[in-house]
Structures are given as C-alpha cells and as structure tokens.
Design a protein around this motif. Structure first.
Motif, PDB file in Angstrom:
ATOM      1  N   VAL A   1      39.024  48.744  46.014  1.00  8.92           N
ATOM      2  CA  VAL A   1      38.135  49.092  44.167  1.00  8.92           C
ATOM      3  C   VAL A   1      37.659  47.296  44.219  1.00  8.92           C
ATOM      4  CG1 VAL A   1      38.304  49.059  42.009  1.00  8.92           C
ATOM      5  CG2 VAL A   1      39.656  50.647  43.452  1.00  8.92           C
ATOM      6  N   SER A   2      38.517  46.759  44.861  1.00  4.90           N
ATOM      7  CA  SER A   2      37.811  45.184  43.947  1.00  4.90           C
ATOM      8  C   SER A   2      36.958  44.445  44.959  1.00  4.90           C
ATOM      9  CB  SER A   2      39.103  43.527  44.210  1.00  4.90           C
ATOM     10  OG  SER A   2      40.200  43.636  44.910  1.00  4.90           O
ATOM     11  N   THR A   3      36.981  45.113  46.171  1.00  6.55           N
ATOM     12  CA  THR A   3      36.406  44.310  47.138  1.00  6.55           C
ATOM     13  C   THR A   3      35.124  45.231  47.316  1.00  6.55           C
ATOM     14  OG1 THR A   3      38.098  44.096  49.263  1.00  6.55           O
ATOM     15  CG2 THR A   3      35.821  43.632  50.180  1.00  6.55           C
ATOM     16  N   VAL A   4      35.110  46.365  46.875  1.00  7.50           N
ATOM     17  CA  VAL A   4      34.098  47.415  46.847  1.00  7.50           C
ATOM     18  C   VAL A   4      33.283  47.107  45.273  1.00  7.50           C
ATOM     19  CG1 VAL A   4      32.811  49.403  46.293  1.00  7.50           C
ATOM     20  CG2 VAL A   4      34.491  49.280  48.131  1.00  7.50           C
ATOM     21  N   SER A   5      34.241  46.555  44.277  1.00  3.89           N
ATOM     22  CA  SER A   5      33.468  45.440  43.152  1.00  3.89           C
ATOM     23  C   SER A   5      32.515  44.752  43.683  1.00  3.89           C
ATOM     24  CB  SER A   5      33.929  45.533  42.179  1.00  3.89           C
ATOM     25  OG  SER A   5      34.798  46.835  41.967  1.00  3.89           O
ATOM     26  N   GLU A   6      32.785  44.098  44.297  1.00  5.68           N
ATOM     27  CA  GLU A   6      32.715  42.727  44.911  1.00  5.68           C
ATOM     28  C   GLU A   6      30.883  43.078  46.032  1.00  5.68           C
ATOM     29  OE1 GLU A   6      34.602  39.511  47.275  1.00  5.68           O
ATOM     30  OE2 GLU A   6      36.210  40.491  45.667  1.00  5.68           O
ATOM     31  N   TYR A   7      30.412  43.712  46.154  1.00  7.54           N
ATOM     32  CA  TYR A   7      29.180  43.820  46.681  1.00  7.54           C
ATOM     33  C   TYR A   7      28.473  44.947  46.281  1.00  7.54           C
ATOM     34  CZ  TYR A   7      30.959  42.197  51.009  1.00  7.54           C
ATOM     35  OH  TYR A   7      31.871  40.788  51.647  1.00  7.54           O
ATOM     36  N   VAL A   8      28.723  46.163  45.226  1.00 10.39           N
ATOM     37  CA  VAL A   8      27.599  46.690  44.930  1.00 10.39           C
ATOM     38  C   VAL A   8      27.682  46.332  43.399  1.00 10.39           C
ATOM     39  CG1 VAL A   8      27.413  48.732  46.506  1.00 10.39           C
ATOM     40  CG2 VAL A   8      28.527  48.745  44.364  1.00 10.39           C
ATOM     41  N   ASP A   9      26.339  47.041  43.137  1.00  9.03           N
ATOM     42  CA  ASP A   9      26.408  47.544  41.210  1.00  9.03           C
ATOM     43  C   ASP A   9      27.706  48.459  40.203  1.00  9.03           C
ATOM     44  OD1 ASP A   9      25.072  45.571  41.245  1.00  9.03           O
ATOM     45  OD2 ASP A   9      23.175  46.954  42.211  1.00  9.03           O
ATOM     46  N   ILE A  10      27.497  49.451  40.995  1.00  5.45           N
ATOM     47  CA  ILE A  10      27.686  50.650  40.697  1.00  5.45           C
ATOM     48  C   ILE A  10      28.820  51.161  41.921  1.00  5.45           C
ATOM     49  CG2 ILE A  10      27.808  53.093  38.943  1.00  5.45           C
ATOM     50  CD1 ILE A  10      25.034  52.759  39.281  1.00  5.45           C
TER      51      ILE A  10
END
Lengths: 274, 274, 274, 274
Positions: free
Chosen positions: D108-117
């Motif tokens: 979750v934290s990694t993906v949150s760095e790359y996308v807006d939603i």
C-alpha cells in the motif's frame, strides 16, 4: 448455444429488425412505446382513472391484468372476465391499445376477444402448452422472460410462438432472480443491447417489477431507453397505497407524467423519439 | 414468511407427518420409496426393459414421461397418449405403481385415467391453473420445485393442490438454479431436513436432474437418504447413450441395481429401511 | 475448463488421492476426521470448555478463530494474538490438533508458530498474496471455497498453495451463495463427490456455516459423509446463545456428542470409519 | 439491515453528497468523470498509446493495473513495480490523474507513492486487512463491489475505509455474479440509483468487466449515466486482440473516442455534463 436453436427469432433471420403493428401503433420503430397502467384491474373507477392519466401523459398502450398469477392461493387472483370487460371499455374510452395477461390455455380465445395484445408472464414463459395456444390466437403477444431463464431460453420460448405462425412477438425484459435483498429482480443493463443483437424482435423493459420501488422506476426507465429498449411497461395506479398487489412499485399519475417529460430528452440523446 | 401463508402444508397442521398411500405403497413412512425409470417413454421395448430392470432391483414406482416440456420447440416432445398407454401396460406387467408428468390443464383428466400418480414438473410449479386442475383430479400428485423457487413458494404451490381438497401431495426436491457450470441444478443438502421441518408432506429427492451426471447419482442418493428424504426419483434407461433426452444422467440397469444394494445400509444407518 | 489449469490439484496428477498427515492424524484416509470447536475464541474458559467437550465426543482437531473477518468494522474482530495463545494451550491440554484462520499476509509466520494447520477463509479464497504466503509457511492449509467461486476457481486457488511447494492442502466445502432466504449458504450435495473426482486433495465439509441453523447441522453432516466427504468442520460452543458470532448455528456439547454417535453408522454404511 | 450499520457511508450522514477532489478533478460533482485505459500495463508503448488516446478523447483519469489478481497462478500477474513507474510516467506526460489496483497490505505505501488514487478490486472487497491499510494511506480509494456482495456489504466495506479516517472513497459498481452465460457480470440497472439513495459517496460504473463484450460497452455506458452514475471506468487498449487479459471487452481508441461523443448528449439529457 448456436443461434440455430431459435432460428425464427434470431437477428440473422431478419437483420433489419421487426416492427409489430397494432391499430396504427408501431412497436420496434423509431418511437419508443410506453405501456402503462395498474398492476391489476381492481375496479371500474380505478382502471378508468389510471387509463385517463396514462393517456394524458403520453402512453399509448394500457397495461393491466385481469388474471393474476399469485404465489399464494389466498391472495387476490384478479377480477377475471369482469376485468376483461373493463379493460376493453377503458381502451375504447381513452383511445388506448390494450393488453392483458393470459394464464390458462382454455382462456386464450376469450381473452383474445377483449384485448389487442396478449401477455404471457414470467411464471409461464416455459408453459409450452400456453405458448402454443397463444401462438395460434392471431394476436400480438408480449412475452416476459422467466426470472431464472437464460436469454437463450427466453428466445426459445419466443420461438414456440413464432413457430406457430405468429410473427408479432414483443419481448419484455423484466429482470431476473438475484441475491440482493433490496432489489426485487435485478435488471441486467447489458441484456438489453444483447437481446437486440441476438434477435430482430422488439424489446421492451419493465422497470416496475424489476426494481419493486417507486423511486427507482424513473432512473431505470431512462437507462433502459439509453441502452436501446424499444419501449417500457410501467405500473401506474391512482392510489398505490391501496393497491391489491405491488403497492411499493406503482407510480402515482403525477409521478408518471413527470417521468414522461424526463424520458423525452433521453430518447432524443440516443436518436429515438418518445 | 410466516407459516400461516401455507397453513395446510405446514408441519404445524399435522405434526406427525403425512403418509401418502397408493395401491398399498406408503410414501412418507419408515420405508424409503424408490421411483425409477427412463426420463421419457421412447418405445415399448425401451419402457418394458426399464420397467423390468427397476422392478427387479427393488423400485416400487415406475417413473417416465409421455409429455416432455422442452426448452426448444424443435426437441423431442414425448409420445403423448401412446406413451400413456405404454406406461399403463408396463405398470400392469411388472406390478409397479406408475406416475407421469402432466403439462396442460386440458390433459389432466385423461392422464389421470392412465397412471396412479400425477407429476407436476419444475417449469409448471407456478402454473396455477394446472395446479388447481390437478388438485381436483382425485389422484396423488408429485410436485417438483421450480428451479428458482424459494421453499416458501414451493410450499405455497403445494398449498394450491391441498386447498382444492387433495391431501395426497408428495414434494420432490430436484435442486435449484446455481452458477456452477459443472452441476446442472445444485441440490442444497440442508433443504431436505428443512423441508421436513416446515411441512408434514413426504419429501423425495431427484438426484438425476440435479447432478446431470451418472457418476454423481449414487453419492447424492446416499446423501439424500442420510439427510432424511422419504424417497428418491432416479432416471434409469436400458441404453442411456441412445436416450432422446438427458443422456448424461440416466443410469444403466446394472448401475441402478448396484446402487440399490448400497442404499440399504445407509437407510438403516439413519433408522429407515429400503 | 480443461484440468490442465489446475494441474497440481487435479486427480490425474495423483489418482490414488492425497492423505495429509499432521501429528499422527491422517486427513483423507479411511477414517473420517471431525474438526470441531467454537466459531471464535472468546475467553479461556469458553475455549477450554469447548475443547474438552469436542475431545470427549471424539473430535481430533480443535477449530476456532482468533482473527475474525467481519462484514462490519464495528463487529467483534477476534482476540488476535491472545486468542492464538489460548488455542495453543487448549491443543496441548486436550491432545487436539489445532487450526485457525489467517487473514493477513503479515500474520502468516506468527500464526504458524501457534497452530498445526492454517485456515484460509471463504472471503480470502482469491486473496492471492495471502495464498502465496500461506503456501510457503510449511504448514498444512485448509482452504475454504469462496461463496461465489466455481469449483474450477476453488481448485485454482488450491493450485496457488500447491505451486508454492505446499502439498498439504485440505479443501473445505462450505456451501455457496444462493437465493433461498432460509438457508445461509446452500451446500450442493453433488459438489462433494464431484470435487473428489476432480482433485486428489482431501475434501471436508462445513455444515455449520452452510445451514446457519443448529437443527440442520446433524442431517447435513450425515449427508456429507454419505456423499464421500473426508471430514467435517462443526461449530460447537459451550453456550451458543452467548456467542459473539454465529449464535444460531453452533451446537451445544451435548448435541455434538449425540451427533458423533449418529455419524458412526453412516460412515460404516459407506465403507468409512469415524 | 438498518442504515446504522454503515453510518459514515450512509446518505443520512451527508445528505448533500460527497465530492472527491484529486488534482483539481472533482468526482461526484455535476461533471461525469470518465476513467479509461488498458486492463493491465503490458509495456511502455502500450500504456503510452492508450494514455494518449483516452486523453485526446476526453478522459481525465488513466486506469490500468500493475498488479493483476488472476484466478490461475499461471496467468500473467502484471508488471508490478515496473508497471507503477510507467503509470506515473504516463500520468505526467499526458496530464492524467492516475489510479491502480493494490492487492497486498505490504504494497500500500509503495503504490501510494506512484499513483493518485488507489483501487481495491472486487476479489478484495472483503480483504479487511487491506481495507484498513488503504484507509490509512492518505489517498483517495476506488472500491469495487465483490461479485457476490450485497449492497449492504459493499457499503460496510466502504465503512472500513471511512472509519480509518479516509473520506475520499469512490464506489465502483461493476456488476455481480449471475447465471446468464452470455454476460460476465450482470449489472443491475436499479442498483445505480439505489446506491445513490443509500450513500453520499460518488458512484461510478464499470461497463467493461460487467459486459465482457466490446459491443455492449457503449449502450451500458449510456445507461449508467442515464441512471445517475457519477462516472465510468472503461477499458481501452491500443490493440485488444493482443491484450494479456480481457481481450474481448477492451475498446479500440477509435471506438472509445466515438463513445465519448455519444455520451455527451445523454449526460445533458439527465442534467449532467461530460
């Protein structure tokens, strides 16, 4: 599941699509046809009020049932022949095409004398004896899908009508069995254009039995037209709270009239008229 | 969903349970009743072979259909009256109680002259006109559940028969609509004891239409008895590969005979007999 | 739907069937294995009472959950690590093999330190990250079917575990989504022998979550064994009325003990032992 | 099923409705939001072509998956972190808001760095550990309904996100499990306005996964807007025939562009804009 199983109903057998004509009304043409009226005929006053209201709002077909198939033998079963008389009278008085449900092979010829269009309900979609009899009656037939029928089975039921020589068949998609407790019969949006791909027959949609809820009838009606439906069958009752069946889903005349106004721009947005 | 909706069918109305008696046979008593035979009557030879085989294996009722409701108008529709004659003959020749499906209100009296028990199939569970007619026929009736009917609706359909004065009603649970592509009609195990709680009527189980597969008929038959079923209705055909319907699910005579031997200890294990 | 899609799980890859061994217990062999215990660990007293009761009645595996996946964030979520401690203690005190559900990839290694068998619940059957992690944990895994999963999808979920090198996989069939309001999760009888045909993995059945009703657990347990199940997972609680989840379906110790006695002859009737 | 069970998500808690704001884009306001892009990120070229096409046609959000939950462990599982990089790049290059699916609590934290939603898919709707983690990530979340979830369960899953303090939740209705073999996931038309009655959260519709068929995506998109959807999530691929997943349902850029033109009058007909 090859199309050959319902060869007369298949789109391939009539790529341009069918238009069913009844007393000058065309079902399956550019104009979206709205059928409306009470779930059941309950009294002369109730039916006349409903007929007047739907006519004024722009409906062209009066829907109402004189014979009510009910899950329980102790529920209101309809007015029977007295109901047929009232339907005929209402149709004449307000210049509406009439339709009603037929539930017994032995009633087909009588019912055919009173109304313009026969309706075969969901519970009887695979009552093949009834389909054969209705196929010979010389009247257009509205066929509703069984609540757990596949589209293939729906089209094969239509094939029973067509193979008796009746070419005036109108499919009415009224949703299917589902598991959502808040929705009576989920109405798959995609099945509307899919039916139009699979068959040349006109496809109308019943938003009332599907949603089971007054407030959802409007949005679902708009969606049905946007998805390509050729018509709607909507329940309208002068006093839904007093109805002997389907209290929750019947629209008041004012609600129906408002809905008709809202449907017109949607029809135009997809190249149709109301 | 109060029990009051199907008051005549409810367990409360007859806590000790009903036993339907036909020609000395008791359905709903300690002995588990096995009804067996071909899906459809196809010829005299086929029916006689099947009847002989199921009698020798221990079945007491011959099942077979002379009128076949079929999804497509182009499928084999049964032998009709010729089939009724053959069923009667087979019953007499082999000392079997007979049953067959009735699909049209107009056929009820004729069919009643030829067989001992009427059967109303899944597609007609809510053909209320047919239920009313069958309720007046003076014959025991086997009622199959509609494939998307709730148990409440199933019992209300039975109530249509009972409220016409017919107390000899046998429920046949044959599974319902599901989403598993490998199973025709999932047969909920819990619905068997649940039906026995809700109603006093005998409950038999059809493992053939449910599974749609020869190899599963045996295990499901054992399970049905273990769960409390009062009987089974099993399809047996002298040559399933040549059957005009339901090829995949009909047992060979030898398979059926073997199954009967295996069922006996299961019946004993739950305090019943075969 | 060729078997090749779940090649490691397919019956073809191990025609003789798999036996999962845990601390001397064999799952998938002649003896039917009964796993029993409370839905959730609620307190030391509750768990110890339940463990004592199920051991005395003949169960060999203690079932209970320390982590509870709940539809609402406001429902009881389980005791977590404290629950794991209690499960370990109960297993040691009563000589029972233990199992519990794991719901988060980050918990797999911790949970594996406390119990003998991991369980992956219905809601997580397609939580592929969790399957992969559980597949590497070095512990047997009980995999429950998702409530709307096909058997193919169920076996493919098992394939995720197997393809990580874990060969000790036990399938637990717990019924699926249906439309009958009186049954929580209809348990298709035919799916039990069908799973045994499709895969070599042991298949156990959960009659408690399927029926959702105490009085149906017994008949369904018998039916499951009669249909060929290798074991059962039954909810037992010292005081079901006070349970923090699944009140309606947990058996009292006395009911469970009585059931175990009744299951034994059914197992023998189909060539198994209890 | 009282509303109290999902108190933060309920319409009563915010009668005026929620608008989720992301980089100047408003979801849940008058303008219907279209999210489009390939099912999965397959290569830089593929994603850039798709992003360019959907931007030019008027979409404002790029949809695409880097992590693919697949029924089989042997199917394409997505490009993972490499895919995240490409999504970020495409978003920047074409001025599109980005979203992607997250399938593991640990990501979750990694993906949150790359996308807006963040997007939580149907299979993980009841992966409560993941919901809790996503609820804390500080990013808007698109939550898709599980294929056999009730609307109540769907809203309770949203409640998990909301109760962690995340108010930016968008519901994506993608249809449910049904029995019609020609439709992947029937999309109940009535559930769109019903969700809007039950909750204040924006509701978008996924016509691609529901229909599973290119030719139906257009009509269903129009219907969804007519029924009151706040947005659409449409699969578009530069070369659907070569796609590594969902070949049958992804639109060509030209088809998507044409669809956008047709949607505009429908949006206007119901008082919205595109």
């Amino acid at each position: 599941m090859s199309d050959i199983t319902y060869k007369l109903a298949s789109r391939a057998s009539k790529p341009e699509g069918s238009v069913v004509k009844v007393k000058g009304l065309e079902i399956g043409a550019k104009k979206v046809v709205v059928m409306a009226g009470p779930c059941a005929v309950e009294s002369e006053q109730q039916l006349m009020q409903a007929a007047k209201a739907v006519k004024e709002a722009g409906a062209t077909v009066l829907r109402s049932s004189a014979y009510k198939p009910r899950s329980s033998p102790y529920s209101f079963q309809g007015l029977g022949k007295e109901g047929l008389n009232l339907i005929k009278k209402a149709g004449q008085e307000f210049g509406l095409v009439t339709e009603t449900e037929v539930v017994d092979t032995r009633d087909v010829s009588t019912v055919s004398e009173y109304v313009d269009i026969l309706r075969i309900g969901a519970r009887n979609m695979q009552n093949f004896a009834l389909l054969k009899e209705a196929g010979k009656a010389g009247k257009p037939v509205i066929l509703k899908n069984g609540i757990s029928a596949t589209l293939e089975e729906f089209l094969l039921a239509a094939e029973y009508l067509l193979s008796e020589g009746n070419t005036d068949v109108i499919l009415c998609y009224r949703g299917v069995k589902g598991f959502e407790p808040r929705v009576r019969f989920p109405l798959d949006t995609g099945s509307i254009p899919l039916l139009k791909e699979l068959t040349h027959l006109p496809v109308i949609v019943d938003p009332s039995h599907s949603t089971g809820k007054q407030s959802l009838v409007g949005p679902v009606s708009k969606a049905a037209i946007a998805a390509g439906a050729d018509g709607l069958m909507v329940e309208v009752h002068p006093n839904p709270g007093q109805a002997k069946s389907d209290k929750e889903q019947q629209l008041l005349p004012g609600q129906f009239s408002e809905l008709m106004k809202q449907l017109s721009p949607v029809a135009k947005a997809v190249g149709r008229e109301l």
